[in-house]
Structures are given as C-alpha cells and as structure tokens.
Design a protein around this motif. Structure first.
Motif, PDB file in Angstrom:
ATOM      1  N   ALA A 249       0.827  -1.212   0.000  1.00 48.85           N
ATOM      2  CA  ALA A 249       0.000   0.000   0.000  1.00 48.85           C
ATOM      3  C   ALA A 249       0.860   1.262   0.000  1.00 48.85           C
ATOM      4  CB  ALA A 249      -0.916  -0.013   1.218  1.00 48.85           C
ATOM      5  N   ASP A 250       2.032   1.208   0.693  1.00 52.91           N
ATOM      6  CA  ASP A 250       2.930   2.377   0.730  1.00 52.91           C
ATOM      7  C   ASP A 250       3.512   2.633  -0.653  1.00 52.91           C
ATOM      8  OD1 ASP A 250       2.609   2.377   3.517  1.00 52.91           O
ATOM      9  OD2 ASP A 250       4.342   1.035   3.783  1.00 52.91           O
ATOM     10  N   VAL A 251       3.940   1.536  -1.304  1.00 53.03           N
ATOM     11  CA  VAL A 251       4.533   1.676  -2.650  1.00 53.03           C
ATOM     12  C   VAL A 251       3.473   2.234  -3.598  1.00 53.03           C
ATOM     13  CG1 VAL A 251       5.603   0.444  -4.585  1.00 53.03           C
ATOM     14  CG2 VAL A 251       6.164  -0.201  -2.232  1.00 53.03           C
ATOM     15  N   ALA A 252       2.278   1.646  -3.555  1.00 56.62           N
ATOM     16  CA  ALA A 252       1.205   2.087  -4.453  1.00 56.62           C
ATOM     17  C   ALA A 252       0.847   3.549  -4.189  1.00 56.62           C
ATOM     18  CB  ALA A 252      -0.021   1.195  -4.259  1.00 56.62           C
ATOM     19  N   ALA A 253       0.853   3.951  -2.910  1.00 56.23           N
ATOM     20  CA  ALA A 253       0.509   5.346  -2.575  1.00 56.23           C
ATOM     21  C   ALA A 253       1.540   6.303  -3.173  1.00 56.23           C
ATOM     22  CB  ALA A 253       0.440   5.501  -1.060  1.00 56.23           C
ATOM     23  N   ARG A 254       2.814   5.895  -3.150  1.00 59.55           N
ATOM     24  CA  ARG A 254       3.868   6.778  -3.697  1.00 59.55           C
ATOM     25  C   ARG A 254       3.733   6.893  -5.212  1.00 59.55           C
ATOM     26  NH1 ARG A 254       8.126   6.493   0.334  1.00 59.55           N
ATOM     27  NH2 ARG A 254       9.714   7.094  -1.157  1.00 59.55           N
ATOM     28  N   LEU A 255       3.343   5.792  -5.861  1.00 67.57           N
ATOM     29  CA  LEU A 255       3.167   5.815  -7.323  1.00 67.57           C
ATOM     30  C   LEU A 255       1.970   6.707  -7.677  1.00 67.57           C
ATOM     31  CD1 LEU A 255       3.769   2.026  -8.133  1.00 67.57           C
ATOM     32  CD2 LEU A 255       5.404   3.902  -8.360  1.00 67.57           C
ATOM     33  N   SER A 256       0.934   6.528  -6.910  1.00 67.94           N
ATOM     34  CA  SER A 256      -0.290   7.272  -7.149  1.00 67.94           C
ATOM     35  C   SER A 256      -0.075   8.776  -6.905  1.00 67.94           C
ATOM     36  CB  SER A 256      -1.331   6.675  -6.213  1.00 67.94           C
ATOM     37  OG  SER A 256      -2.440   7.415  -6.178  1.00 67.94           O
ATOM     38  N   ALA A 257       0.666   9.107  -5.837  1.00 65.36           N
ATOM     39  CA  ALA A 257       0.940  10.518  -5.523  1.00 65.36           C
ATOM     40  C   ALA A 257       1.752  11.162  -6.646  1.00 65.36           C
ATOM     41  CB  ALA A 257       1.687  10.607  -4.194  1.00 65.36           C
ATOM     42  N   ALA A 258       2.644  10.381  -7.271  1.00 63.06           N
ATOM     43  CA  ALA A 258       3.455  10.915  -8.379  1.00 63.06           C
ATOM     44  C   ALA A 258       2.539  11.328  -9.525  1.00 63.06           C
ATOM     45  CB  ALA A 258       4.459   9.854  -8.840  1.00 63.06           C
ATOM     46  N   ARG A 259       1.539  10.542  -9.774  1.00 65.09           N
ATOM     47  CA  ARG A 259       0.591  10.882 -10.845  1.00 65.09           C
ATOM     48  C   ARG A 259      -0.173  12.166 -10.490  1.00 65.09           C
ATOM     49  NH1 ARG A 259      -1.908   8.254 -15.257  1.00 65.09           N
ATOM     50  NH2 ARG A 259      -3.962   9.123 -15.654  1.00 65.09           N
ATOM     51  N   GLU A 260      -0.581  12.235  -9.229  1.00 64.27           N
ATOM     52  CA  GLU A 260      -1.324  13.442  -8.803  1.00 64.27           C
ATOM     53  C   GLU A 260      -0.472  14.699  -8.912  1.00 64.27           C
ATOM     54  OE1 GLU A 260      -2.795  12.332  -4.949  1.00 64.27           O
ATOM     55  OE2 GLU A 260      -4.085  10.837  -5.907  1.00 64.27           O
ATOM     56  N   ARG A 261       0.853  14.541  -8.783  1.00 62.76           N
ATOM     57  CA  ARG A 261       1.740  15.706  -8.906  1.00 62.76           C
ATOM     58  C   ARG A 261       2.051  16.025 -10.366  1.00 62.76           C
ATOM     59  NH1 ARG A 261       4.511  12.929  -4.852  1.00 62.76           N
ATOM     60  NH2 ARG A 261       6.286  12.528  -6.213  1.00 62.76           N
ATOM     61  N   GLY A 262       1.431  15.311 -11.266  1.00 63.52           N
ATOM     62  CA  GLY A 262       1.569  15.624 -12.690  1.00 63.52           C
ATOM     63  C   GLY A 262       2.619  14.818 -13.424  1.00 63.52           C
ATOM     64  N   LYS A 263       3.147  13.768 -12.805  1.00 63.46           N
ATOM     65  CA  LYS A 263       4.171  12.967 -13.494  1.00 63.46           C
ATOM     66  C   LYS A 263       3.529  12.094 -14.568  1.00 63.46           C
ATOM     67  CE  LYS A 263       7.774  13.030 -10.081  1.00 63.46           C
ATOM     68  NZ  LYS A 263       8.981  12.386  -9.605  1.00 63.46           N
ATOM     69  N   THR A 264       4.277  11.885 -15.644  1.00 63.93           N
ATOM     70  CA  THR A 264       3.735  11.069 -16.740  1.00 63.93           C
ATOM     71  C   THR A 264       4.065   9.590 -16.534  1.00 63.93           C
ATOM     72  OG1 THR A 264       5.760  11.467 -17.962  1.00 63.93           O
ATOM     73  CG2 THR A 264       3.864  12.880 -18.487  1.00 63.93           C
ATOM     74  N   HIS A 265       4.896   9.292 -15.567  1.00 59.87           N
ATOM     75  CA  HIS A 265       5.239   7.899 -15.271  1.00 59.87           C
ATOM     76  C   HIS A 265       5.771   7.857 -13.838  1.00 59.87           C
ATOM     77  CE1 HIS A 265       9.042   9.744 -16.580  1.00 59.87           C
ATOM     78  NE2 HIS A 265       9.512   9.056 -15.560  1.00 59.87           N
ATOM     79  N   ALA A 266       5.925   6.648 -13.305  1.00 63.00           N
ATOM     80  CA  ALA A 266       6.519   6.511 -11.977  1.00 63.00           C
ATOM     81  C   ALA A 266       7.238   5.169 -11.909  1.00 63.00           C
ATOM     82  CB  ALA A 266       5.435   6.580 -10.905  1.00 63.00           C
ATOM     83  N   LEU A 267       8.388   5.169 -11.224  1.00 62.82           N
ATOM     84  CA  LEU A 267       9.204   3.948 -11.147  1.00 62.82           C
ATOM     85  C   LEU A 267       9.404   3.508  -9.705  1.00 62.82           C
ATOM     86  CD1 LEU A 267      12.023   4.995 -13.637  1.00 62.82           C
ATOM     87  CD2 LEU A 267      10.292   3.245 -14.028  1.00 62.82           C
ATOM     88  N   ALA A 268       9.186   2.232  -9.472  1.00 66.31           N
ATOM     89  CA  ALA A 268       9.518   1.643  -8.172  1.00 66.31           C
ATOM     90  C   ALA A 268      10.672   0.680  -8.410  1.00 66.31           C
ATOM     91  CB  ALA A 268       8.319   0.883  -7.613  1.00 66.31           C
ATOM     92  N   VAL A 269      11.762   0.830  -7.666  1.00 69.44           N
ATOM     93  CA  VAL A 269      12.878  -0.121  -7.771  1.00 69.44           C
ATOM     94  C   VAL A 269      12.838  -0.997  -6.525  1.00 69.44           C
ATOM     95  CG1 VAL A 269      15.371  -0.405  -8.012  1.00 69.44           C
ATOM     96  CG2 VAL A 269      14.221   1.481  -9.170  1.00 69.44           C
ATOM     97  N   ILE A 270      12.779  -2.289  -6.755  1.00 69.66           N
ATOM     98  CA  ILE A 270      12.526  -3.233  -5.656  1.00 69.66           C
ATOM     99  C   ILE A 270      13.643  -4.259  -5.584  1.00 69.66           C
ATOM    100  CG2 ILE A 270      10.874  -5.001  -4.853  1.00 69.66           C
ATOM    101  CD1 ILE A 270       8.700  -3.223  -5.741  1.00 69.66           C
ATOM    102  N   ALA A 271      14.287  -4.344  -4.438  1.00 69.24           N
ATOM    103  CA  ALA A 271      15.318  -5.377  -4.252  1.00 69.24           C
ATOM    104  C   ALA A 271      14.621  -6.728  -4.103  1.00 69.24           C
ATOM    105  CB  ALA A 271      16.150  -5.072  -3.021  1.00 69.24           C
TER     106      ALA A 271
END
Ligand code: F6P
Length: 326
Positions: free
Chosen positions: A202-224
């Motif tokens: 949920a934290d990862v998804a929230a950060r991706l979603s917030a990036a979209r709300e800030r006007g980003k055209t994409h968002a990247l999560a890097v996961i070990a």
C-alpha cells in the motif's frame, strides 16, 4: 608469509563481474614475486575434487574484460562440514600449497574463516554484486550490477512515459538492497524497496499514485529481490486497487541479467588493486584476513570478525531519494 612459494586461487559463490580481473591480479602479482600459482576450478568444490591447474602469466591474458569467472564457481555444501574441509586441506597440502586466496562474497568468506580457523593460511578478496561484506565499502561486481540495473531503468522510463504507466523493476539483492538503492537514486525512482527498510504494498502504491497526482507522466519503483514488499505482493495489491492508483502497472524482473555484465572500469581497477593487495598481504606475513577497500584505502580485517556479519545498505539515503522524486 616467510618462505611462501606456492599459492592457490579460487572464485566462489555467485559470480560477479570483475572476478577475472581479480584472478589475473592475484596470478601476476604472485608470479612477479616468483611464487607458483595454482587455479582451483569451481570454487570450494574444486578443492574437494582436486581440480588444480598451474597458471602462467599468459593463462590469465585476455580475461580482464570478461564477466563471470573463467575458473568456474559453485555452491558447495560439503565444505560446511569439518570432513569436507579436512579433505580440501589434504589436497592443498599434498601439492605443497602454502596459502589460498578466496575471491567471493559472504558465504565464501565464511568458508575462508573456517579453513583459517582449522590451520590453513587464507586471504579473502570481497567479490559479490550484493555488496554486503563487513570490512569493505564496495565489493567487486557491484558497480557493474548497478549500471546494468540503471540501464534497464533508463530504458523502462521511456516506455513508461510514452504510455503513462508505472513500472516496478526488481533487481538482485537477497539480503542487501545496495544495488536497488544506488540504481534507484541514480535512476530517479519514485520509490525504492529494500530488505533493510520495510514497506507495505500500500505504501509503494501510494507513492506511485501521488506521483501521478503531482503531474508525473510515469513513476518507477525499484525493488530489491529480498524486500518484504516484493513484486508479487505489489501486483496482487495493485490488482485489487487499480482504480484508486491511477497508473497502469507493469513489472520487470531483471534476475541474473544483473550479474552477467562486462565489468566496468571501476570494477576492473578495484579487482586489480584488491587482487594485488591479497598477494602483498601474504608476502608481509599476514593471513586469515579479508583485504578490503575502506574510505579509499586498502585495509585488512580478520576473517573471524567478518564471519556471520553483514553490511546493510544505508537506508538513510531513502529520504534523499524521496525528496528528489517530488
Ligand atoms: O550473488 C548474489 C546473488 O546474486 C543474490 O543477489 C541472489 O539472490 C543470489 O545470488 C542468486 O543466487 P543463485 O545464482 O544461486 O540463484
């Protein structure tokens, strides 16, 4: 070591780009001192199986640029047994070998520590893409692995942006998130998940979603690979909450691709310096140590101090990554 005449060298555990440069440095450093050098095939398994071959300077020619290890590597459970190590030492002694250089990561240096505790002279050289060895800042192979991960991130960013999607990129790192952390910062990731720092899907998804709300055209999560919030958990969460997240999500797992690169200049130079330092250490009479690079200086740390310890990635850098992603 006084009277030292013959050494052996092996590569062990997961291969890492730059291992060959280290083998070359150990071999040529030792030959320059008029010692004899023996290669052991396939790591500790080759010690048990008596797989030795004498090396000359030309035998390690043309390998500095090659990824993987020309000596071969293996995981060897028998070496964890006292009997296995006794057989290995008997093979070393039968050839008159005075000391062994072990090029490898945490598991391999645990093997080095056992062997030295039982009376054989060993020097360890830190080599693992994970960069999780205590007594050393940067291990051989991790710079190449970071750059391979980064290249993938840069490529994924273009398609992510074209399609206005989020991407989760999984890179190697079972117990340590160093590759994900460094490649994530260098690649401008919106969120980085590490074994050292717990995040929920949920934290990862929230950060991706917030990036979209800030006007980003994409968002990247890097996961070990070893992060508690793995790509599977994220996909599952995403499946149930797609509408509230905004972006479509795609997953790329890099897997062993991360280990398969041509070593960078930094890895070749590091491997050359550490391989040569292993020989110098033995020549000065010291053994039972790991030769590492700490704050740009070559240092030695007793294998007994390294055994059973791990160097985690610096999770405080996650805050820097977060601020840079605003
Ligand atoms: O060498 C370290 C490492 O690449 C880890 O990051 C990874 O989890 C593991 O090795 C994979 O091991 P194997 O090659 O045995 O599957």
């Amino acid at each position: 070591m006084p009277g030292l005449k013959k050494i052996a060298v092996l590569t062990s555990g997961g291969d890492a780009p730059g291992m060959n440069a280290a083998v070359r440095a150990v071999t040529r450093g030792a030959l320059a001192r008029s010692w004899e050098v023996f290669a052991v095939r396939n790591g500790f398994a080759g010690l048990l199986g008596n797989e030795f071959a004498q090396l000359a300077a030309r035998d390690v020619g043309g390998i500095i640029q090659a990824g993987g290890t020309v000596l071969g590597s293996a995981r060897c459970p028998e070496f964890a047994e006292v009997g296995g190590r006794a057989a290995a030492m008997a093979n070393l002694r039968a050839r008159g070998i005075d000391a062994l250089v072990v090029i490898g990561g945490n598991g391999s240096q645990a093997g080095s520590a056992s062997l030295s505790r039982e009376g054989f002279a060993v020097v360890g050289v830190p080599s693992t893409i994970d960069n999780d060895l205590y007594g050393n800042d940067v291990s051989i192979g991790c710079d190449t692995a970071i750059n391979i991960t980064l290249e993938a991130i840069d490529r994924l960013r273009t398609t992510a942006s074209s399609h206005q999607r989020a991407f989760a990129v999984e890179t190697m790192g079972r117990n340590c998130g160093y590759i994900a952390l460094m490649a994530g910062i260098a690649g401008g990731a919106e969120v980085i998940a590490l074994p050292e720092h717990e995040l929920k899907p949920a934290d990862v998804a929230a950060r991706l979603s917030a990036a979209r709300e800030r006007g980003k055209t994409h968002a990247l999560a890097v996961i070990a690979e070893g992060a508690k919030c793995g790509v599977h958990e994220l996909m599952e969460y995403y499946g149930a909450h797609r509408r509230s997240i905004g972006f479509d999500l795609r997953v790329t797992r890099l897997g062993h691709v991360v280990r398969g690169g041509t070593p960078t200049a930094a890895d070749r130079v590091l491997a050359t310096r550490l391989g040569a330092a292993a020989v110098e250490t033995l020549a000065s009479g010291k053994h039972s140590v790991l030769v590492g690079m700490v704050k740009g200086e070559i240092v030695t740390t007793p294998l007994s101090e390294i055994d059973g310890r791990m160097r985690p990635a610096d999770a405080t850098l996650l805050e820097l990554a977060r601020v840079m992603a605003i």
